[in-house]
Design an enzyme around this catalytic site. Structure first.
Site, mmCIF file in Angstrom:
data_model
loop_
_atom_site.group_PDB
_atom_site.id
_atom_site.type_symbol
_atom_site.label_atom_id
_atom_site.label_comp_id
_atom_site.label_asym_id
_atom_site.label_seq_id
_atom_site.Cartn_x
_atom_site.Cartn_y
_atom_site.Cartn_z
ATOM 1 N N LYS A 1 0.827 -1.202 0.000
ATOM 2 C CA LYS A 1 0.000 0.000 0.000
ATOM 3 C C LYS A 1 0.865 1.257 0.000
ATOM 4 O O LYS A 1 1.825 1.381 0.769
ATOM 5 C CB LYS A 1 -0.915 -0.010 1.227
ATOM 6 C CG LYS A 1 -1.850 1.194 1.330
ATOM 7 C CD LYS A 1 -2.688 1.073 2.595
ATOM 8 C CE LYS A 1 -3.567 2.277 2.833
ATOM 9 N NZ LYS A 1 -4.317 2.160 4.111
ATOM 10 N N SER B 1 -8.910 3.182 3.901
ATOM 11 C CA SER B 1 -7.982 3.715 2.923
ATOM 12 C C SER B 1 -7.207 2.653 2.142
ATOM 13 O O SER B 1 -6.489 2.986 1.202
ATOM 14 C CB SER B 1 -6.992 4.664 3.615
ATOM 15 O OG SER B 1 -6.173 3.968 4.547
ATOM 16 N N SER C 1 -9.030 1.261 8.152
ATOM 17 C CA SER C 1 -8.564 1.272 6.766
ATOM 18 C C SER C 1 -8.282 -0.086 6.162
ATOM 19 O O SER C 1 -8.087 -0.188 4.948
ATOM 20 C CB SER C 1 -7.312 2.151 6.647
ATOM 21 O OG SER C 1 -7.651 3.505 6.812
#
Length: 483
Positions: free
Chosen positions: A78, A154, A178
């Site tokens: 990520k 996220s 997230s």
């Protein structure tokens, strides 16, 4: 290549790595198959920030790619506070320009040592402060179940890629939901470990005063457990650490847990919960009861608006500090024009808090964690919805107007997900389990919270739920299968 693609269609990362170690397939074959899969769905999903195919091809010939716990398994990191040497680290923002760290975070290094082939970076919203992965810099990441909807945030890029069956798992991190929010949106498994179980160095000692942690989004529960086995534990100089399980986390997934006492919590804030989310919650509760667990309606010891005000004191001060450090590193302050409206609102209202206010917010969080620990003396698990509503439409959670107050911003996002940030503050492990789909075909996860340090018990429950109601056969319309 067709046989390799069939393996990706049918097997999780644990099984693929076993085939590599047995000599049935070579890491390079898995990597090339994953590249084909990514390119098939990426134009529709917009989940990838940077392709790192050449780096991954070089790694495919290294010894760990043949022998590690995840030997030869391709995955993505990520793009959010997770340095990967040589890769762009934008944190979803224009402010970082073309910054490329020359070192790996400890978690990334452990994934490399486990044999993972890091084939790219996945999308995140700016600084991870949104429950949808939509940024000015990279645009919107779309949900493979319905391209008109968000993949969540996220870790939305990671969730979309796993759901679309590009890779069996993808790295992510979680400071307020997230990992779990996008897992719910995309119908996959998202696990947030206990505070301090996963390494955060060497760049930071703790993210958002300990609310943030790394881990992964996975298709299977056993992959998530095996990833904990490969990556958990204190890193050099860490300020604190969670207790490790006495046995490998993978072993916890093999047997059903003893009957558990589960607190059923439908409402935690002042905002309404949709009929679809209530249906998903009670469906999960009925499944737990059918498995022999005792489910009791309860209320949590928290007033959510007060809680969220303290959370954003920590987020605002941490964001201000981060941007100040970034400005010092590049030799020019970060201007308001370089960050999005959402970030400007947070900085305006909470970016100038005093040291005393920040310390008070941290102490408030610690006191909340103790209240939750007292509550958990009567229960093994808390069950809530992951989300109060279906996955949002693209643009629904966007913020373009920085004249909003922070109160309006908080309501905009946390009325959508009022549950997940609670255990980031308390440090408890939590997971979103894909047990329900709406009549429209959109996933809604069930959110389970455990006691601090009892990650293995959550894994055992997750595996039991997976056996009772398997989800791997539920494939979204946008997918990489059948190649």
């Amino acid at each position: 290549m067709q046989d390799i693609q069939a393996l990706f269609d049918q097997e999780d990362a644990t099984a693929l790595a076993a085939r590599v170690r047995n000599g049935d397939v070579h890491p390079a074959e898995l990597l090339e198959a994953a590249i084909v899969r990514l390119e098939r769905v990426e134009p529709q999903l917009n989940a990838v920030v940077e392709r790192l195919y050449d780096q991954a091809r070089e790694a495919a010939g290294q010894p760990q790619a043949l022998n590690g716990a995840f030997a030869g398994v391709p995955t993505l990191i990520k793009d959010l506070f997770s340095p990967l040497s040589g890769a762009l680290m934008s944190n979803g923002s224009h402010a970082l320009g073309l910054a490329r760290p020359d070192f790996d975070s400890e978690l990334v290094a452990r994934l490399r040592r486990s044999g993972c082939l890091l084939m790219g970076t996945s999308a995140s919203p700016e600084f991870g402060t949104s429950y949808t992965t939509e940024s000015d810099r990279f645009g919107a990441t779309r949900n493979p179940w319905n391209l008109g909807h968000s993949s969540g945030g996220s870790s939305g890029g990671a969730a979309a890629l796993v759901a679309a069956r590009v890779v069996p798992f993808a790295h992510g991190n979680d400071g307020g939901g997230s990992l779990r929010v996008p897992a719910s949106c995309c119908g996959v498994f998202g696990f947030k470990p206990s505070r301090g179980l996963l390494p955060s160095g060497p760049m930071v000692g703790e993210g958002w005063a300990g609310m943030g942690t790394g881990h992964a989004i996975t298709l299977s529960v056993r992959d998530s457990a095996a990833l904990l086995d490969a990556t958990a534990g204190i890193d050099l100089g860490a300020p604190y650490a969670a207790p490790l399980a006495a046995q490998p986390y993978r072993l916890a997934t093999l047997d059903d847990p003893v009957p558990l006492r589960i607190a059923l919590v439908e409402q935690v804030g002042p905002w309404p919960v949709s009929a679809q989310s209530r249906a998903a919650l009670h469906d999960a509760a009925q499944l737990c009861e059918a498995l022999g667990h005792r489910v009791v309606p309860e209320r949590l010891p928290v007033v959510l608006p007060e809680f969220l005000d303290q959370v954003f004191t920590i987020i605002g001060a941490s964001t201000r500090n981060y941007l100040d450090v970034l400005g010092q590193m590049r030799g020019a302050p970060v201007s308001e024009s370089e960050v999005e409206a959402r970030t400007r609102i947070i900085l305006r209202d909470k970016g100038q808090v005093s040291g005393a206010q920040y310390a008070a917010a941290v102490e408030w969080m610690h006191a909340f964690g103790r209240r939750m620990a007292v509550f958990m003396q009567d229960y093994d698990i808390i069950l809530t919805p992951t989300l109060a509503h279906l996955p949002p439409a693209i643009g629904e959670l966007g913020v373009q107007d920085d004249s909003w107050s922070l109160r309006q911003l908080i309501e905009h996002f946390h009325s959508y997900s009022p549950y997940t940030a609670l255990c980031n503050a308390s440090g408890q492990p939590a997971m979103s389990v894909p047990l329900h789909w709406s009549p429209e075909g959109l996933p809604l996860g069930a959110h389970f919270i455990g006691r601090f340090g009892e990650d293995a018990l959550l894994m055992a429950l997750a595996a039991q739920l997976e056996r009772a109601r398997p989800w791997q056969g539920r494939v979204p319309p946008v997918n990489a299968q059948g190649l």
